[in-house]
Design a protein around this motif. Structure first.
Motif, PDB file in Angstrom:
ATOM      1  N   TYR A  67      -6.598  -5.913   2.427  1.00  0.00           N
ATOM      2  CA  TYR A  67      -6.910  -6.332   3.798  1.00  0.00           C
ATOM      3  C   TYR A  67      -5.837  -7.283   4.332  1.00  0.00           C
ATOM      4  O   TYR A  67      -5.445  -7.205   5.500  1.00  0.00           O
ATOM      5  CB  TYR A  67      -8.283  -7.000   3.852  1.00  0.00           C
ATOM      6  CG  TYR A  67      -9.417  -6.030   4.070  1.00  0.00           C
ATOM      7  CD1 TYR A  67      -9.978  -5.860   5.329  1.00  0.00           C
ATOM      8  CD2 TYR A  67      -9.930  -5.269   3.020  1.00  0.00           C
ATOM      9  CE1 TYR A  67     -11.019  -4.970   5.546  1.00  0.00           C
ATOM     10  CE2 TYR A  67     -10.971  -4.370   3.225  1.00  0.00           C
ATOM     11  CZ  TYR A  67     -11.511  -4.225   4.482  1.00  0.00           C
ATOM     12  OH  TYR A  67     -12.529  -3.329   4.692  1.00  0.00           O
ATOM     13  N   CYS A 106      -2.718  -5.206   5.207  1.00  0.00           N
ATOM     14  CA  CYS A 106      -2.905  -4.463   6.459  1.00  0.00           C
ATOM     15  C   CYS A 106      -2.793  -5.396   7.661  1.00  0.00           C
ATOM     16  O   CYS A 106      -2.183  -5.043   8.688  1.00  0.00           O
ATOM     17  CB  CYS A 106      -4.259  -3.760   6.458  1.00  0.00           C
ATOM     18  SG  CYS A 106      -4.355  -2.338   5.352  1.00  0.00           S
ATOM     19  N   TYR A 154      -2.260   1.798   1.270  1.00  0.00           N
ATOM     20  CA  TYR A 154      -3.304   2.009   0.262  1.00  0.00           C
ATOM     21  C   TYR A 154      -2.763   2.761  -0.953  1.00  0.00           C
ATOM     22  O   TYR A 154      -3.075   2.410  -2.103  1.00  0.00           O
ATOM     23  CB  TYR A 154      -4.455   2.783   0.901  1.00  0.00           C
ATOM     24  CG  TYR A 154      -5.464   3.333  -0.073  1.00  0.00           C
ATOM     25  CD1 TYR A 154      -6.448   2.522  -0.632  1.00  0.00           C
ATOM     26  CD2 TYR A 154      -5.437   4.678  -0.447  1.00  0.00           C
ATOM     27  CE1 TYR A 154      -7.379   3.025  -1.523  1.00  0.00           C
ATOM     28  CE2 TYR A 154      -6.364   5.192  -1.334  1.00  0.00           C
ATOM     29  CZ  TYR A 154      -7.328   4.366  -1.871  1.00  0.00           C
ATOM     30  OH  TYR A 154      -8.239   4.876  -2.756  1.00  0.00           O
ATOM     31  N   MET A 184     -12.517  -0.116   1.416  1.00  0.00           N
ATOM     32  CA  MET A 184     -11.120  -0.216   1.851  1.00  0.00           C
ATOM     33  C   MET A 184     -10.782   0.800   2.929  1.00  0.00           C
ATOM     34  O   MET A 184      -9.764   0.673   3.610  1.00  0.00           O
ATOM     35  CB  MET A 184     -10.188  -0.053   0.654  1.00  0.00           C
ATOM     36  CG  MET A 184     -10.272  -1.194  -0.346  1.00  0.00           C
ATOM     37  SD  MET A 184      -8.901  -1.223  -1.521  1.00  0.00           S
ATOM     38  CE  MET A 184      -9.295   0.202  -2.522  1.00  0.00           C
ATOM     39  N   GLU A 188     -12.150   1.220   5.736  1.00  0.00           N
ATOM     40  CA  GLU A 188     -12.167   0.615   7.067  1.00  0.00           C
ATOM     41  C   GLU A 188     -10.797   0.086   7.453  1.00  0.00           C
ATOM     42  O   GLU A 188     -10.307   0.330   8.558  1.00  0.00           O
ATOM     43  CB  GLU A 188     -13.193  -0.524   7.141  1.00  0.00           C
ATOM     44  CG  GLU A 188     -14.629  -0.079   7.257  1.00  0.00           C
ATOM     45  CD  GLU A 188     -15.295   0.022   5.905  1.00  0.00           C
ATOM     46  OE1 GLU A 188     -14.564  -0.066   4.897  1.00  0.00           O
ATOM     47  OE2 GLU A 188     -16.532   0.186   5.861  1.00  0.00           O
ATOM     48  N   ALA A 189     -10.158  -0.645   6.511  1.00  0.00           N
ATOM     49  CA  ALA A 189      -8.836  -1.209   6.790  1.00  0.00           C
ATOM     50  C   ALA A 189      -7.803  -0.106   6.972  1.00  0.00           C
ATOM     51  O   ALA A 189      -6.911  -0.205   7.818  1.00  0.00           O
ATOM     52  CB  ALA A 189      -8.412  -2.159   5.666  1.00  0.00           C
ATOM     53  N   THR A 228      -5.820   0.317  10.561  1.00  0.00           N
ATOM     54  CA  THR A 228      -4.356   0.213  10.579  1.00  0.00           C
ATOM     55  C   THR A 228      -3.734   1.494  11.120  1.00  0.00           C
ATOM     56  O   THR A 228      -2.800   1.456  11.928  1.00  0.00           O
ATOM     57  CB  THR A 228      -3.816  -0.076   9.167  1.00  0.00           C
ATOM     58  OG1 THR A 228      -4.483  -1.227   8.639  1.00  0.00           O
ATOM     59  CG2 THR A 228      -2.315  -0.346   9.193  1.00  0.00           C
TER      60      THR A 228
END
Length: 416
Positions: free
Chosen positions: A227, A230, A308, A379, A381-382, A386
């Protein structure tokens, strides 16, 4: 207060909060709401393919000639590759700086290979040749009724747009029909977006109810690092790009806050694709640039996914106490650049592309993905946020590069 409740973002934010509370205190009920969140995503995806098709076709028609289409496409791909490389490099640098996987000391023999079997199988089936051939749909209708792969829709739209433009007056009636159809599809999407608070809240309730807040503690270091990375990428890298293009990244984020909250709740950047395109046009970007850059960005400009891939790959290596050589790390970067391109619109895409990336470094067992399987949903969501912001910034940059950006409109909308 009354003016606040009129905004969609208020209800989306409230629903996400209430969904989180429900997931924490009534997990069984929260998990049962999964069909509600899935239903909202399904409604959105139902219209994505025809909207993308109409938008790209009209974008090509608006460009006027294929040389301009090629020029915009070439600039977009150049931008995508440069920024994607930066995203990959930043993810690698953060892992070397913070080492979130160190100290786990996981025994490779204890890994649950069965938990990630479906992802590794899907990754092994996607060779380079098969990936290219998969872009070509079996029939014209298959691109819309089959896997829902946006790359197939993009291919058909480019061919259709080229033919329609090449025919001149003969293609005019079809052009008018496409414009009318586009308005209808956008109106349908606007109606569906009114359900965004319901879909976002249900999706968040399921996530917390299914995995629980307690499951985050053991892997909080990786999540925190991801997070943070990002956030740094959006504020520093995209912020610098935005400044060079003449706008403020924070004001842009505020401008698209409704869409960002929808993405946050659903973990899918596709859920707000259509509203983003409408807002970018309102911001002063030409219809042709928006119609070409945004859809292609959903397949080729996945900054969050790139971050990621490198961070997750190195995390598994660190957790298993595997020392990677510089050559192996650069191999991961190169393969991640390729595997991320087809990640949009595929269920479990992040894990499938990660499995394909790890496959090129035999010293890292692909079964190591089981370590992060439980928190992948958190993860996502991030990743989605982004990717979403990155595509918005890319469109404005390309529009400015093409001299098809209304700077006064941009300043007025962002109130700079």
């Amino acid at each position: 207060m009354k003016s606040l409740t009129r905004h969609l973002y208020f209800w989306v934010l409230l629903s996400i909060f209430l969904g989180g509370l429900l997931g924490a205190f009534k997990p069984e009920l929260a998990v049962s709401l999964k069909p509600v969140g899935d239903g909202f995503i399904a409604l959105v995806k139902m219209l994505i393919s025809p909207i993308i098709f109409c938008t790209v076709v009209l974008g090509i028609a608006g460009a006027g000639d294929m040389r301009k289409v090629g020029r915009i496409g070439g600039k977009a791909l150049l931008y995508f590759e440069v920024v994607s490389t930066l995203a990959l490099g930043i993810g690698l640098a953060v892992m070397h700086l913070l080492h979130p996987g160190r100290g786990f000391n996981v025994d490779p023999q204890t890994l649950d290979a069965a938990a990630v079997a479906k992802y590794t199988k899907a990754a092994s089936e996607q060779s380079a040749a098969e990936f290219v051939l998969h872009i070509i749909p079996k029939t014209f209708a298959d691109a819309f009724t089959g896997s829902g792969d946006l790359l197939q829709v993009l291919l058909l739209a480019v061919l259709f747009g080229y033919a329609m433009t090449h025919l001149g007056k003969v293609g005019k009636p079809v052009h008018h029909f496409m414009e009318d159809a586009s308005h209808i599809f956008f109106a349908m999407m606007a109606a569906i977006m009114k359900l965004a608070p319901l879909g976002a809240g249900a999706a968040m309730a399921f996530t917390i109810g299914k995995y629980g807040l307690g499951s985050l503690k053991p892997l909080a270091a990786l999540m925190g690092s991801f997070y943070l990375t990002c956030a740094v990428f959006v504020l520093v890298v995209l912020g610098a790009i935005a400044a060079l293009a003449g706008f403020n990244i924070l004001r842009f984020i505020i401008y698209i806050k409704d869409e960002l909250l929808t993405v946050l709740g659903t973990s899918s950047s596709e859920s707000a694709l259509v509203p983003l395109m409408a807002k970018l046009e309102r911001l002063g970007c030409s219809k042709s640039v928006v119609g070409l850059v945004v859809p292609s960005g959903y397949s080729f400009n996945l900054d969050g996914t790139n971050i990621y891939l490198t961070m997750a790959a190195l995390f598994v290596a660190q957790a298993l106490n595997i020392e990677l050589t510089l050559r192996q790390e650069f191999t991961i970067l190169g393969v991640a650049m390729l595997t991320s391109k087809g990640a949009s619109g595929v269920s479990g895409a992040g894990f499938i592309t990660l499995a394909a990336t790890l496959a090129v470094v035999p010293s890292i067992p692909v079964a190591g993905l089981a370590l992060i399987l439980g928190i992948d949903r958190f993860m996502s969501e991030a990743r989605a946020l982004t990717n979403f912001v990155g595509n918005g910034v890319a469109t404005i940059v390309i529009a400015r590069w093409e001299n098809e950006l209304d700077h006064e409109c941009l300043k007025q909308q962002l109130r700079t």
